[in-house]
Motif scaffolding. Structure first.
Motif, mmCIF file in Angstrom:
data_model
loop_
_atom_site.group_PDB
_atom_site.id
_atom_site.type_symbol
_atom_site.label_atom_id
_atom_site.label_comp_id
_atom_site.label_asym_id
_atom_site.label_seq_id
_atom_site.Cartn_x
_atom_site.Cartn_y
_atom_site.Cartn_z
ATOM 1 N N MET A 54 0.852 -1.176 0.000
ATOM 2 C CA MET A 54 0.000 0.000 0.000
ATOM 3 C C MET A 54 0.896 1.236 0.000
ATOM 4 S SD MET A 54 -3.087 1.029 2.651
ATOM 5 C CE MET A 54 -3.743 -0.605 2.630
ATOM 6 N N ASN A 55 0.598 2.193 -0.869
ATOM 7 C CA ASN A 55 1.437 3.387 -0.961
ATOM 8 C C ASN A 55 0.965 4.470 0.012
ATOM 9 O OD1 ASN A 55 -0.637 4.949 -2.176
ATOM 10 N ND2 ASN A 55 -0.077 4.210 -4.196
ATOM 11 N N SER A 56 1.738 5.550 0.109
ATOM 12 C CA SER A 56 1.457 6.600 1.086
ATOM 13 C C SER A 56 0.129 7.308 0.816
ATOM 14 C CB SER A 56 2.600 7.610 1.133
ATOM 15 O OG SER A 56 2.792 8.211 -0.125
ATOM 16 N N ILE A 57 -0.254 7.425 -0.437
ATOM 17 C CA ILE A 57 -1.536 8.056 -0.767
ATOM 18 C C ILE A 57 -2.687 7.230 -0.198
ATOM 19 C CG2 ILE A 57 -3.114 8.625 -2.662
ATOM 20 C CD1 ILE A 57 -0.644 9.420 -4.292
ATOM 21 N N GLN A 58 -2.637 5.934 -0.372
ATOM 22 C CA GLN A 58 -3.711 5.079 0.129
ATOM 23 C C GLN A 58 -3.727 5.025 1.659
ATOM 24 O OE1 GLN A 58 -6.173 4.130 -1.780
ATOM 25 N NE2 GLN A 58 -5.077 5.167 -3.406
ATOM 26 N N ILE A 59 -2.559 5.045 2.269
ATOM 27 C CA ILE A 59 -2.492 5.059 3.740
ATOM 28 C C ILE A 59 -3.143 6.342 4.272
ATOM 29 C CG2 ILE A 59 -0.936 5.213 5.735
ATOM 30 C CD1 ILE A 59 0.961 3.323 4.110
ATOM 31 N N ALA A 60 -2.805 7.487 3.684
ATOM 32 C CA ALA A 60 -3.390 8.759 4.106
ATOM 33 C C ALA A 60 -4.894 8.770 3.869
ATOM 34 C CB ALA A 60 -2.717 9.914 3.366
ATOM 35 N N ARG A 61 -5.314 8.330 2.696
ATOM 36 C CA ARG A 61 -6.733 8.289 2.334
ATOM 37 C C ARG A 61 -7.536 7.455 3.320
ATOM 38 N NH1 ARG A 61 -8.793 3.857 -1.491
ATOM 39 N NH2 ARG A 61 -10.979 4.358 -1.669
ATOM 40 N N ILE A 62 -7.078 6.253 3.588
ATOM 41 C CA ILE A 62 -7.805 5.344 4.472
ATOM 42 C C ILE A 62 -7.782 5.838 5.917
ATOM 43 C CG2 ILE A 62 -7.779 3.005 5.454
ATOM 44 C CD1 ILE A 62 -6.823 2.097 2.584
ATOM 45 N N THR A 63 -6.669 6.367 6.364
ATOM 46 C CA THR A 63 -6.565 6.863 7.732
ATOM 47 C C THR A 63 -7.509 8.040 7.965
ATOM 48 O OG1 THR A 63 -4.263 6.148 7.874
ATOM 49 C CG2 THR A 63 -4.992 7.796 9.475
ATOM 50 N N ILE A 64 -7.517 8.983 7.050
ATOM 51 C CA ILE A 64 -8.384 10.160 7.192
ATOM 52 C C ILE A 64 -9.855 9.761 7.099
ATOM 53 C CG2 ILE A 64 -9.056 12.354 6.138
ATOM 54 C CD1 ILE A 64 -6.022 12.579 5.265
ATOM 55 N N GLY A 65 -10.201 8.985 6.085
ATOM 56 C CA GLY A 65 -11.593 8.558 5.930
ATOM 57 C C GLY A 65 -12.074 7.746 7.121
ATOM 58 N N PHE A 66 -11.250 6.799 7.570
ATOM 59 C CA PHE A 66 -11.602 5.973 8.723
ATOM 60 C C PHE A 66 -11.809 6.828 9.969
ATOM 61 C CE2 PHE A 66 -10.064 3.917 12.609
ATOM 62 C CZ PHE A 66 -10.986 2.895 12.731
ATOM 63 N N SER A 67 -10.958 7.826 10.158
ATOM 64 C CA SER A 67 -11.073 8.673 11.347
ATOM 65 C C SER A 67 -12.405 9.415 11.386
ATOM 66 C CB SER A 67 -9.914 9.669 11.391
ATOM 67 O OG SER A 67 -9.982 10.439 12.558
ATOM 68 N N TRP A 68 -12.800 9.987 10.259
ATOM 69 C CA TRP A 68 -14.094 10.676 10.208
ATOM 70 C C TRP A 68 -15.244 9.692 10.473
ATOM 71 C CZ3 TRP A 68 -15.041 15.650 10.492
ATOM 72 C CH2 TRP A 68 -14.085 16.577 10.073
ATOM 73 N N ILE A 69 -15.183 8.547 9.848
ATOM 74 C CA ILE A 69 -16.255 7.549 10.016
ATOM 75 C C ILE A 69 -16.310 7.073 11.464
ATOM 76 C CG2 ILE A 69 -17.003 5.227 9.346
ATOM 77 C CD1 ILE A 69 -15.774 5.915 6.514
ATOM 78 N N TYR A 70 -15.173 6.734 12.027
ATOM 79 C CA TYR A 70 -15.121 6.238 13.405
ATOM 80 C C TYR A 70 -15.646 7.286 14.391
ATOM 81 C CZ TYR A 70 -13.392 4.176 17.703
ATOM 82 O OH TYR A 70 -13.315 3.647 18.960
ATOM 83 N N HIS A 71 -15.179 8.535 14.235
ATOM 84 C CA HIS A 71 -15.604 9.593 15.156
ATOM 85 C C HIS A 71 -17.066 9.977 14.955
ATOM 86 C CE1 HIS A 71 -11.943 10.589 17.375
ATOM 87 N NE2 HIS A 71 -11.319 10.181 16.282
ATOM 88 N N GLY A 72 -17.613 9.663 13.803
ATOM 89 C CA GLY A 72 -19.040 9.881 13.603
ATOM 90 C C GLY A 72 -19.880 8.773 14.215
ATOM 91 N N ILE A 73 -19.430 7.535 14.069
ATOM 92 C CA ILE A 73 -20.226 6.392 14.533
ATOM 93 C C ILE A 73 -20.172 6.206 16.046
ATOM 94 C CG2 ILE A 73 -20.412 3.869 14.494
ATOM 95 C CD1 ILE A 73 -19.627 3.966 11.541
ATOM 96 N N PHE A 74 -18.977 6.107 16.608
ATOM 97 C CA PHE A 74 -18.880 5.659 17.995
ATOM 98 C C PHE A 74 -19.174 6.720 19.056
ATOM 99 C CE2 PHE A 74 -16.858 2.303 15.599
ATOM 100 C CZ PHE A 74 -17.555 1.212 16.090
ATOM 101 N N PRO A 75 -18.531 7.895 19.051
ATOM 102 C CA PRO A 75 -18.867 8.825 20.130
ATOM 103 C C PRO A 75 -20.093 9.697 19.854
ATOM 104 C CG PRO A 75 -17.005 9.671 18.914
ATOM 105 C CD PRO A 75 -17.356 8.331 18.312
ATOM 106 N N LYS A 76 -20.746 9.496 18.684
ATOM 107 C CA LYS A 76 -21.894 10.332 18.364
ATOM 108 C C LYS A 76 -23.160 9.552 18.019
ATOM 109 C CE LYS A 76 -19.049 14.146 16.769
ATOM 110 N NZ LYS A 76 -17.726 13.532 16.760
#
Length: 129
Positions: free
Chosen positions: A1-23
């Motif tokens: 996995m290249n750096s673009i995909q790592i950044a993409r998945i990390t950022i997207g996952f963070s928004w999704i996780y912070h939307g689902i679990f604490p909200k």
């Protein structure tokens, strides 16, 4: 996995996780406290927090799909910056707590700039945004 995909998945996952679990699944008391600092009632804060969770999940999904558009990456940077500034102004004591907005938002902002820079090097970004 290249750096673009790592950044993409990390950022997207963070928004999704912070939307689902604490909200959405469990409204964290801290989320309600932050919303309440603007002057909303407990009931309104609860609804606003739930709505914010839905919007965060949607944004995370959009980010995963449209990460090549500079406009969505800049929107991500702006959103994370505004959320950090909100905490700084409304609840500055949170900035020294464990897992605080400084240690979550700043790395995601840095990943966003990495995504922009790396994508420009590879010529993968939509110049028009």
């Amino acid at each position: 996995m290249n750096s673009i995909q790592i950044a993409r998945i990390t950022i997207g996952f963070s928004w999704i996780y912070h939307g689902i679990f604490p909200k959405l699944i469990h409204v964290a008391p801290l989320e309600l406290a932050m919303t309440s600092t603007v002057g909303f009632s407990v009931e309104a804060s609860y609804l606003i927090t739930k709505a914010a969770g839905i919007l965060e999940v949607i944004f995370g999904l959009l980010f995963l799909v449209f990460y090549r558009m500079k406009s969505i990456v800049y929107l991500n940077i702006a959103g994370l910056t505004m959320l950090l500034l909100f905490v700084m102004l409304q609840m500055p004591s949170l900035l020294i707590e464990a897992f605080n907005p400084v240690t979550t938002n700043l790395p995601l902002i840095a990943l966003s700039f990495t995504l922009l820079n790396r994508a420009d090097e590879c010529g993968t970004h939509n110049k028009g945004g």
